[in-house]
Design a protein around this motif. Structure first.
Motif, mmCIF file in Angstrom:
data_model
loop_
_atom_site.group_PDB
_atom_site.id
_atom_site.type_symbol
_atom_site.label_atom_id
_atom_site.label_comp_id
_atom_site.label_asym_id
_atom_site.label_seq_id
_atom_site.Cartn_x
_atom_site.Cartn_y
_atom_site.Cartn_z
ATOM 1 N N PHE A 1 0.383 -1.004 0.231
ATOM 2 C CA PHE A 1 0.244 -0.146 -0.011
ATOM 3 C C PHE A 1 0.593 1.042 0.489
ATOM 4 O O PHE A 1 0.825 2.042 -0.589
ATOM 5 C CB PHE A 1 -1.303 -0.362 1.426
ATOM 6 N N LEU B 1 -9.395 1.486 -5.781
ATOM 7 C CA LEU B 1 -10.073 0.087 -5.475
ATOM 8 C C LEU B 1 -9.454 -1.175 -5.618
ATOM 9 O O LEU B 1 -8.011 -1.346 -5.665
ATOM 10 C CB LEU B 1 -10.159 -0.007 -7.224
ATOM 11 N N ASP B 2 -10.530 -2.322 -4.462
ATOM 12 C CA ASP B 2 -9.290 -3.525 -4.280
ATOM 13 C C ASP B 2 -9.478 -4.176 -5.374
ATOM 14 O O ASP B 2 -10.471 -4.367 -6.976
ATOM 15 C CB ASP B 2 -10.365 -3.544 -3.137
ATOM 16 N N ILE B 3 -8.250 -4.766 -5.866
ATOM 17 C CA ILE B 3 -8.122 -5.446 -6.787
ATOM 18 C C ILE B 3 -9.064 -6.468 -7.229
ATOM 19 O O ILE B 3 -9.242 -7.303 -7.985
ATOM 20 C CB ILE B 3 -6.223 -5.900 -7.379
ATOM 21 N N ASN B 4 -9.499 -6.562 -6.280
ATOM 22 C CA ASN B 4 -9.937 -8.065 -6.006
ATOM 23 C C ASN B 4 -11.029 -8.290 -5.117
ATOM 24 O O ASN B 4 -11.706 -8.867 -4.340
ATOM 25 C CB ASN B 4 -9.204 -9.195 -5.182
ATOM 26 N N LEU C 1 -10.845 0.640 -0.788
ATOM 27 C CA LEU C 1 -9.675 0.203 0.154
ATOM 28 C C LEU C 1 -9.162 1.870 0.445
ATOM 29 O O LEU C 1 -8.799 2.643 0.108
ATOM 30 C CB LEU C 1 -9.019 -0.425 0.080
ATOM 31 N N LEU D 1 -9.835 -5.953 8.010
ATOM 32 C CA LEU D 1 -9.415 -7.371 8.402
ATOM 33 C C LEU D 1 -7.796 -7.188 8.616
ATOM 34 O O LEU D 1 -7.537 -7.702 9.387
ATOM 35 C CB LEU D 1 -9.394 -8.560 7.198
ATOM 36 N N GLY D 2 -7.415 -6.891 7.131
ATOM 37 C CA GLY D 2 -6.055 -6.565 7.900
ATOM 38 C C GLY D 2 -5.406 -8.477 8.236
ATOM 39 O O GLY D 2 -3.502 -7.610 8.836
ATOM 40 N N LEU D 3 -5.453 -9.501 7.440
ATOM 41 C CA LEU D 3 -4.978 -10.063 7.663
ATOM 42 C C LEU D 3 -3.868 -10.739 6.008
ATOM 43 O O LEU D 3 -2.906 -11.383 6.294
ATOM 44 C CB LEU D 3 -5.908 -11.909 7.536
ATOM 45 N N GLU D 4 -3.755 -10.204 5.432
ATOM 46 C CA GLU D 4 -3.217 -10.360 4.158
ATOM 47 C C GLU D 4 -1.723 -8.526 3.753
ATOM 48 O O GLU D 4 -0.673 -8.944 3.816
ATOM 49 C CB GLU D 4 -4.172 -10.243 3.350
ATOM 50 N N VAL D 5 -2.186 -7.320 3.962
ATOM 51 C CA VAL D 5 -1.596 -6.381 4.028
ATOM 52 C C VAL D 5 -1.305 -5.837 5.102
ATOM 53 O O VAL D 5 -2.421 -5.519 5.756
ATOM 54 C CB VAL D 5 -2.151 -5.465 2.936
ATOM 55 N N HIS E 1 -5.982 -0.965 6.559
ATOM 56 C CA HIS E 1 -6.621 -0.558 6.096
ATOM 57 C C HIS E 1 -8.104 -0.582 6.191
ATOM 58 O O HIS E 1 -8.791 -1.762 6.738
ATOM 59 C CB HIS E 1 -6.179 -0.780 4.628
ATOM 60 N N HIS F 1 -11.962 -1.696 4.564
ATOM 61 C CA HIS F 1 -12.547 -1.796 3.431
ATOM 62 C C HIS F 1 -14.004 -1.511 3.232
ATOM 63 O O HIS F 1 -14.820 -1.476 4.358
ATOM 64 C CB HIS F 1 -13.013 -3.001 3.209
HETATM 65 P P1 AMP Z 1 -6.919 -7.418 4.137
HETATM 66 O O1 AMP Z 1 -5.870 -7.834 4.720
HETATM 67 O O2 AMP Z 1 -7.486 -8.940 4.552
HETATM 68 O O3 AMP Z 1 -7.845 -6.878 4.764
HETATM 69 O O4 AMP Z 1 -6.852 -7.653 2.860
HETATM 70 C C1 AMP Z 1 -6.156 -7.159 1.913
HETATM 71 C C2 AMP Z 1 -6.679 -6.491 1.020
HETATM 72 O O5 AMP Z 1 -5.612 -5.586 0.004
HETATM 73 C C3 AMP Z 1 -7.042 -7.414 0.171
HETATM 74 O O6 AMP Z 1 -8.964 -7.593 -0.871
HETATM 75 C C4 AMP Z 1 -6.695 -7.422 -1.341
HETATM 76 O O7 AMP Z 1 -7.788 -8.206 -2.807
HETATM 77 C C5 AMP Z 1 -6.309 -6.086 -1.826
HETATM 78 N N1 AMP Z 1 -5.623 -5.990 -2.939
HETATM 79 C C6 AMP Z 1 -3.960 -6.489 -1.882
HETATM 80 N N2 AMP Z 1 -3.019 -5.715 -3.045
HETATM 81 C C7 AMP Z 1 -3.628 -4.722 -3.883
HETATM 82 C C8 AMP Z 1 -3.220 -4.040 -5.037
HETATM 83 N N3 AMP Z 1 -1.791 -4.424 -5.339
HETATM 84 N N4 AMP Z 1 -4.355 -3.455 -5.536
HETATM 85 C C9 AMP Z 1 -5.276 -3.289 -4.464
HETATM 86 N N5 AMP Z 1 -5.883 -3.687 -4.177
HETATM 87 C C10 AMP Z 1 -4.856 -4.668 -3.168
#
Ligand code: AMP
Length: 129
Positions: free
Chosen positions: A5, A28-31, A39, A85-89, A93, A95
């Protein structure tokens, strides 16, 4: 290592930008779960949202409120769901997800496939709302 981010905020990774000010950035969230899934992030790199200082957290919330208004206007959705949520990045942030019914908010459901042109069109519509 900067987060993905931070790289987006710095323009090192492209994004479909919705809004930006001195302290916050929305894209925009890419997925996405739904078209218009956005986001909202602080430019200050902090992993856990509740580790933000109170003023930054308040500012993030007010910025998200403005963006949510645009999403609702642009998509015509019933409400904009707010999730953290914040489990992935590991960069705080929020949503913002347009929803019409509860089942729209299911992170395990099949996600819509969106082309780059469509992403850009959605982003432009939200920016103009
Ligand atoms: P979470 O950390 O679980 O809230 O999820 C992270 C969110 O970031 C997910 O919905 C991903 O689709 C989104 N995301 C990750 N990389 C990118 C990106 N390069 N551009 C836009 N959204 C992203």
């Amino acid at each position: 290592m900067p987060t993905v981010f931070t790289k987006i905020i710095n323009g090192e990774i492209p994004s479909y930008k919705i809004a930006e000010n001195e302290n916050y950035y929305a894209f925009l969230d890419i997925n996405p779960l739904m078209e218009g899934h956005t986001l909202v992030v602080p430019k200050q790199e902090t992993d856990y949202i509740f580790d933000l200082d109170p003023d930054s957290l308040a500012g993030l919330t007010l910025f998200a409120q403005q963006v949510a208004g645009k999403i609702r206007k642009a998509t015509g959705c019933n409400r904009v769901a707010v999730m953290v949520l914040g489990l992935e990045v590991p960069h705080a942030h929020i949503h913002l997800i347009p929803m019409n019914r509860e089942s729209d908010i299911d992170f395990h459901k099949h996600k819509p496939k969106i082309t780059p042109d469509r992403f850009e069109a959605i982003a432009e519509k939200i920016r103009q709302a």
